[in-house]
Write an enzyme that holds these catalytic residues in place. Structure first.
Site, mmCIF file in Angstrom:
data_model
loop_
_atom_site.group_PDB
_atom_site.id
_atom_site.type_symbol
_atom_site.label_atom_id
_atom_site.label_comp_id
_atom_site.label_asym_id
_atom_site.label_seq_id
_atom_site.Cartn_x
_atom_site.Cartn_y
_atom_site.Cartn_z
ATOM 1 C CD GLU A 110 -1.287 -2.592 -1.148
ATOM 2 O OE1 GLU A 110 -1.470 -1.469 -1.635
ATOM 3 O OE2 GLU A 110 -0.213 -2.935 -0.626
HETATM 4 C C1 LIG Z 1 -2.902 -9.265 7.133
HETATM 5 C C2 LIG Z 1 -3.186 -7.795 6.977
HETATM 6 C C3 LIG Z 1 -2.143 -6.916 6.743
HETATM 7 C C4 LIG Z 1 -2.391 -5.552 6.644
HETATM 8 N N1 LIG Z 1 -1.330 -4.685 6.492
HETATM 9 C C5 LIG Z 1 -1.562 -3.334 6.622
HETATM 10 C C6 LIG Z 1 -0.463 -2.412 6.698
HETATM 11 O O1 LIG Z 1 0.702 -2.809 6.617
HETATM 12 N N2 LIG Z 1 -0.748 -1.103 6.896
HETATM 13 C C7 LIG Z 1 -2.031 -0.645 7.008
HETATM 14 O O2 LIG Z 1 -2.210 0.536 7.195
HETATM 15 N N3 LIG Z 1 -3.090 -1.488 6.918
HETATM 16 C C8 LIG Z 1 -2.883 -2.819 6.739
HETATM 17 N N4 LIG Z 1 -3.962 -3.700 6.699
HETATM 18 C C9 LIG Z 1 -5.326 -3.187 6.821
HETATM 19 C C10 LIG Z 1 -6.143 -3.315 5.528
HETATM 20 O O3 LIG Z 1 -5.726 -2.362 4.614
HETATM 21 C C11 LIG Z 1 -7.623 -3.183 5.915
HETATM 22 O O4 LIG Z 1 -7.976 -4.363 6.594
HETATM 23 C C12 LIG Z 1 -8.525 -2.980 4.731
HETATM 24 O O5 LIG Z 1 -8.311 -1.728 4.180
HETATM 25 C C13 LIG Z 1 -10.008 -3.108 5.117
HETATM 26 O O6 LIG Z 1 -10.312 -2.317 6.211
HETATM 27 P P1 LIG Z 1 -11.096 -2.949 7.454
HETATM 28 O O7 LIG Z 1 -10.425 -4.208 7.811
HETATM 29 O O8 LIG Z 1 -11.243 -1.920 8.486
HETATM 30 O O9 LIG Z 1 -12.497 -3.332 6.845
HETATM 31 P P2 LIG Z 1 -13.772 -2.362 6.770
HETATM 32 O O10 LIG Z 1 -13.366 -1.066 6.191
HETATM 33 O O11 LIG Z 1 -14.481 -2.363 8.063
HETATM 34 O O12 LIG Z 1 -14.639 -3.123 5.689
HETATM 35 C C14 LIG Z 1 -15.551 -4.158 6.016
HETATM 36 C C15 LIG Z 1 -16.392 -4.448 4.785
HETATM 37 O O13 LIG Z 1 -17.149 -3.282 4.452
HETATM 38 C C16 LIG Z 1 -16.908 -2.918 3.112
HETATM 39 N N5 LIG Z 1 -16.980 -1.473 2.991
HETATM 40 C C17 LIG Z 1 -16.370 -0.549 3.762
HETATM 41 N N6 LIG Z 1 -16.681 0.682 3.322
HETATM 42 C C18 LIG Z 1 -17.496 0.535 2.241
HETATM 43 C C19 LIG Z 1 -18.142 1.429 1.348
HETATM 44 N N7 LIG Z 1 -18.022 2.748 1.448
HETATM 45 N N8 LIG Z 1 -18.899 0.898 0.353
HETATM 46 C C20 LIG Z 1 -19.027 -0.432 0.220
HETATM 47 N N9 LIG Z 1 -18.439 -1.313 1.034
HETATM 48 C C21 LIG Z 1 -17.686 -0.830 2.037
HETATM 49 C C22 LIG Z 1 -15.554 -3.484 2.789
HETATM 50 O O14 LIG Z 1 -15.395 -3.700 1.410
HETATM 51 C C23 LIG Z 1 -15.567 -4.774 3.561
HETATM 52 O O15 LIG Z 1 -16.246 -5.739 2.797
HETATM 53 C C24 LIG Z 1 -3.717 -5.062 6.749
HETATM 54 C C25 LIG Z 1 -4.749 -5.972 6.964
HETATM 55 C C26 LIG Z 1 -4.515 -7.315 7.077
HETATM 56 C C27 LIG Z 1 -5.661 -8.242 7.345
#
Ligand SMILES: Cc1cc2nc3c(=O)[nH]c(=O)nc-3n(C[C@H](O)[C@H](O)[C@H](O)COP(=O)(O)OP(=O)(O)OC[C@H]3O[C@@H](n4cnc5c(N)ncnc54)[C@H](O)[C@@H]3O)c2cc1C
Ligand SMILES: Cc1cc2nc3c(=O)[nH]c(=O)nc-3n(C[C@H](O)[C@H](O)[C@H](O)COP(=O)(O)OP(=O)(O)OC[C@H]3O[C@@H](n4cnc5c(N)ncnc54)[C@H](O)[C@@H]3O)c2cc1C
Lengths: 591, 591
Positions: free
Chosen positions: A406
């Site tokens: 989220e």
């Molecule tokens: C168990 C699980 C269930 C999930 N369920 C769903 C689902 O049902 N549907 C769905 O669509 N998604 C789902 N997700 C995805 C989840 O919403 C994302 O993992 C989350 O939004 C983070 O994205 P990412 O993993 O690509 O991390 P990234 O976006 O790659 O982030 C990596 C790091 O960089 C930081 N970061 C990124 N951009 C910035 C910025 N502009 N400024 C500062 N810091 C930044 C982040 O805070 C984080 O610390 C799920 C994930 C998990 C692990």
């Protein structure tokens, strides 16, 4: 009750009677709470192990039972087979159904939240009639496909493509989604794709069982995860998947807005979903520390343990206070908009959007705290806390995810402050006038009169008013210095967000205690202990900002303002408060 | 080099040249470090998954290989087949062998530490000759059986019983031990039992394979644990187990002392065992954040990520600084005692015992920090951090145990302060004279002269001297108030311990930077950033204590003392320091 706008708590003194809290549930709400609790105690707790052994089918079984109970249709209007209940009820279900395992919490949250809301809030009449009844009944389950391997926090950057078919009747969708909760047993998939070379994504909803080509939607293997082990999480692949044009949600290019609004609701509900986990961890901890003996006595007699118990109880109380306060503000806004003639769907959207800042605050504060509570729970159990035979380690692992999905807590922190600034720039929230008044106040000589703080919580409320000045002083000065560039100053935004979060939560707890509990109650003590600690955190965060972006006289003036605005006339005895709270719960045996 | 005594850092100004650090390794030590690192990268890292899938046999295999390399005999004197190396070398092996998985770290630590030391330090000549060569070579493995279901923190309260046989040749031992690391593949068991109705426990060592009745030592099933999944942890049952009387360690009734001394060594080594884990998590995090793109750029360009990386690097630097500083103090003390004619065995015991306060400080500080580092690692990886496919989640789970075993961190916090107080009462450490001087200083008018802080680290060192005054002021006043009852004031002891820990670690980093790095180095920046944050933590902890045990004028005086003693003349720019550190490592690509 005066209707607030989002972020307005920063510039307004909120009277205690305007705060809603768990003490005020009506009979319907109490019944809902009790039946949720009873279901979890009966069906889920005794089967805790199944969740830890990746029993996805059992999660689905629980979801079906929740469907039969009506729990999946709480938010869905009656005309679509739901119960059409208000936002508080939605929060209550989320709260009391989510405490025992993160696996079910996630399945429930993904289904009723992001899996149902886009259709509910943006679907055409036909789509709502088609999809919502099954979702409300739990005869079909929902999944929400936004994230992609290269598009997580940057959700609008997905590569999934939609192209109109030659006959204009379908979109042909190709792409790969990742981390999709409920994917393994969902039939109703909400998904986002870019039509042609659109800049923005567009939302769609489909039933997997109705696809012409069943292989046009395929799933990856179950992910192996740190926690929420029986929550299905898979990749989803769209392979020339045909989606009828009428299955578009809202307008073309408008999907990011849908996604964000679903997330806004998701965030405050996620806070709710962490509450009962805190209560349950706390109750286990109180019980265990009363039973476990070392050095000839119950470990609950040791100050080190009592401090933990008192802080865990306090954290739980504070988390509840903020969550239900905001929920009621959202509900009031919805009611106001509906009364003003807006249809319910639109009103719900606007209601949550209005309080998006508060939703982000709650998501971060409560999920961080739930993690901390589980961590302390392990520590109280000592070696047993490290064992899968006690419920602490699963609670600790499960709570880790709430800080990631989220929107990561970092993203939510940046967002909350960013949204505030935007609201201020757009004139929706006047932060400038009070910020200027503070500048003037700082130039003047502080009053040396000793105020009359004999009234219950009067000193605490005076301090909270001052803490708001700290936020306005620091963020006002930073904004003046960096102007539009402020969005790049993430270090400072993170400091500001800490101040913001602490203020909102501390105020919620103080006002709840004032409204419902006596001056010598344990709840008053918790609100006061929390305020003391909140002030310390605010001082640390504010100072770090001030020494970094201000120099010389400006720095000196702000540091002296910080001291002035964080000062008690009657400093509380922290250990005495802690002991009072611990004694109460150790004696009572539960929260 | 002036030989310090334990806790003396609080009342002495320590010159930088008296601090040992990783920069000063000799050739032998560098070779040891490199071969440890190389082994882990070659044998362990590629097999990471085996550890997560409870492959106990693989852990044993790694241990055998370490035995062949000589790594299990580093501390064991050459006459017993070991390498007879000094304490720094022991720490280095622990450090660089423990970073990739907690499973091997625990197996190694339990074997070479608590599994070998009791015999090494307290065994008769015959016992040493019999048991040590196999332990040093890894032809037999060691386990240490102290904890029982009802005797954890209260280790001396165990119910395991030893009764002399009719012929006076054996003790017949009955009892149940719990949480015994290496139990599944160990042959040499060190165990503690009470003879007859003794008040205190007595130590014994046996080889399981040599028991007359093989069923007199049986094992429970492998425990199912949160982390260190391939570390064998079982219950151990003694069923009329016959132990030759000559297998007693030290004297009857003296087992608790043995246990504690083994733990003292264990604690500083546990700190070392957390260091390379921090480095590896940090390196993964730097690399991942450089590679991962969101919003069109590497996430390592975002302030929120850079702040984490800078703080993780700083934490690693500080942890190293304190650990190797204390290790050298221990080694110097041993050398001094040996030079004075003491035998090596006795000297080693006394050396570590002398610095028991520092060992507890390190255990708590470094294990807490390693956990935090792993936590930030997960967060940097976003959703991927929650997946078993990346190394973050195992690091997070594994690091959880270090806060529990070798005495919980709470117990170690209480112990560190408790031991200091005891040392002061026994006249081993004069805390009183400086505490009284501070009282006098507080009565006087503070100097308004602006000191000359142009010399490198001069201001930082002046502040550290002041922070020591904070500790003495607060603990001195609390001691005066509660006298012998102070041991029951755990809330206050925990506050004192936080101040103590922060001082020791901050000083270590500042002096290391001063000794080895230039004023504009990134290491200087890390030491300075850490000091800034340490001061904030000290203020919070001290204030909480002061407002709780002091009232009126005394409270006011101490709070003003606290302000005076925590004040910078030139406050650093925290964000600028953070950015400098982040820029360095993001650019360099690793720690
Ligand atoms: C168990 C699980 C269930 C999930 N369920 C769903 C689902 O049902 N549907 C769905 O669509 N998604 C789902 N997700 C995805 C989840 O919403 C994302 O993992 C989350 O939004 C983070 O994205 P990412 O993993 O690509 O991390 P990234 O976006 O790659 O982030 C990596 C790091 O960089 C930081 N970061 C990124 N951009 C910035 C910025 N502009 N400024 C500062 N810091 C930044 C982040 O805070 C984080 O610390 C799920 C994930 C998990 C692990
Ligand atoms: C994976 C693992 C491996 C282990 N390996 C070994 C081994 O090889 N050999 C061995 O002998 N033991 C081993 N242990 C046991 C370990 O040392 C104990 O778990 C630890 O000492 C804590 O004891 P306990 O679990 O009984 O917790 P308890 O002592 O019951 O403690 C519970 C809580 O009470 C607190 N507490 C207890 N007493 C006090 C007090 N006086 N004041 C304030 N707070 C107090 C503790 O801090 C803790 O928070 C291992 C444990 C684990 C989990």
């Amino acid at each position: 009750m005066a209707n607030l706008t989002g972020g307005e708590f920063l510039i307004k003194e909120i009277p205690a009677n305007e705060i809603f809290s768990l003490e005020e549930l009506n009979e319907e709400q109490k019944m809902l709470r009790d039946s949720a609790k009873e279901f979890i105690d009966r069906e889920v707790v005794p089967n805790r192990e199944k969740f830890e052994h990746n029993d996805y089918a059992f999660t689905e079984e629980c979801m079906k039972k929740l469907g039969e109970m009506g729990m999946l249709g709480i938010t869905v209007p009656e005309q679509y087979g739901g119960m059409g209940m208000g936002f508080i009820n939605t929060m209550l279900a989320c709260d009391y159904l989510s405490g025992a395992t993160g696996s079910l919490a996630t399945a429930f949250g993904a289904h009723t939240g992001i899996g149902t809301l886009p259709t509910l809030l943006y679907g055409s009449e036909a789509l709502k009639a088609k999809y919502l009844p099954d979702l409300a009944a739990g005869t079909k389950f929902g999944a929400y496909c936004l994230t992609e391997p290269d598009a997580g926090s940057d959700a609008n950057s997905g590569k999934t493509k939609a192209v109109l078919s030659a006959d204009g009747k379908h979109y042909i969708i190709n792409g790969q989604k990742m981390w999709i909760s409920n994917a393994g047993f969902a039939d109703t998939f909400t998904l986002f794709a870019k039509i042609d070379d659109d800049k923005n994504i567009t939302g769609f909803v489909i039933n997997r069982s109705e696809l012409e080509d069943p292989n046009s939607l395929t799933l990856g293997e179950e992910e192996h995860k740190l926690g929420i082990r029986a929550s299905s999480t898979r990749q989803v692949f769209f392979n020339d998947m045909k989606v009828p044009v009428e299955n578009m949600l809202g307008e073309r290019n408008n999907g990011f807005k849908i996604a964000l609004n679903a997330l806004n609701v998701g965030r405050i509900k996620l806070a709710a979903a962490c509450l009962d986990a805190q209560r349950r961890i706390l109750n286990h901890s109180i019980q265990y520390s009363n039973e476990r003996k070392q050095f000839g006595v119950s470990i609950s007699t040791f100050g080190a343990i009592r401090k933990k118990l008192a802080e865990m109880a306090t954290g739980t109380f504070v988390s509840e206070s903020g969550s239900y306060r905001a929920a009621k503000d959202v509900q009031d806004k919805i009611d106001e908009l509906v009364a003003g003639g807006m249809n319910h769907q639109e009103a719900e959207l606007k209601g949550v959007e209005e309080f998006a800042v508060e939703c982000s605050i709650l998501k971060v504060f409560v999920s961080d705290l739930a993690q901390h509570t589980a961590d302390e729970g392990i520590q109280i159990y000592g070696g047993m806390g490290f064992s899968e035979d006690t419920p602490m380690e699963a609670a600790w692992r499960d709570s880790r995810i709430s800080r990631i999905y989220e929107g990561t807590n970092e993203i939510n922190r940046l967002l909350a402050v960013g949204m505030l600034i935007k609201r201020a720039m757009k004139g929706q929230l006047d932060l400038l006038t009070p910020a200027m008044a503070i500048s003037k106040e700082l130039m003047g000589i502080p009053s040396f009169e000793i105020p009359d703080y004999s009234a219950y919580m009067s000193e605490e409320k005076a301090i909270i008013a001052n803490l708001k000045k700290v936020f306005l002083m620091v963020s006002g000065a930073a904004l003046q210095k960096y102007m539009m560039d402020i969005e790049k100053q993430q270090h400072l935004l993170l400091n500001a967000s800490e101040i913001l979060n602490q203020i909102y939560m501390a105020e919620s707890a103080i006002l709840r205690a004032e409204k419902h509990f006596s001056p010598d109650s344990v709840e008053a003590a918790m609100a006061q202990l929390n305020l003391y600690k909140a002030i310390e955190k605010i001082i640390t965060a504010a100072k770090e900002g001030i020494v970094s972006f201000a120099e010389g006289d400006e720095q000196r003036m702000m540091l002296s303002g910080l001291r002035r605005f964080t000062k008690y006339t009657n400093t509380p005895n922290v250990v005495a408060l802690t002991e009072k709270i611990a004694a109460h719960y150790v004696e009572k045996g539960h929260y």
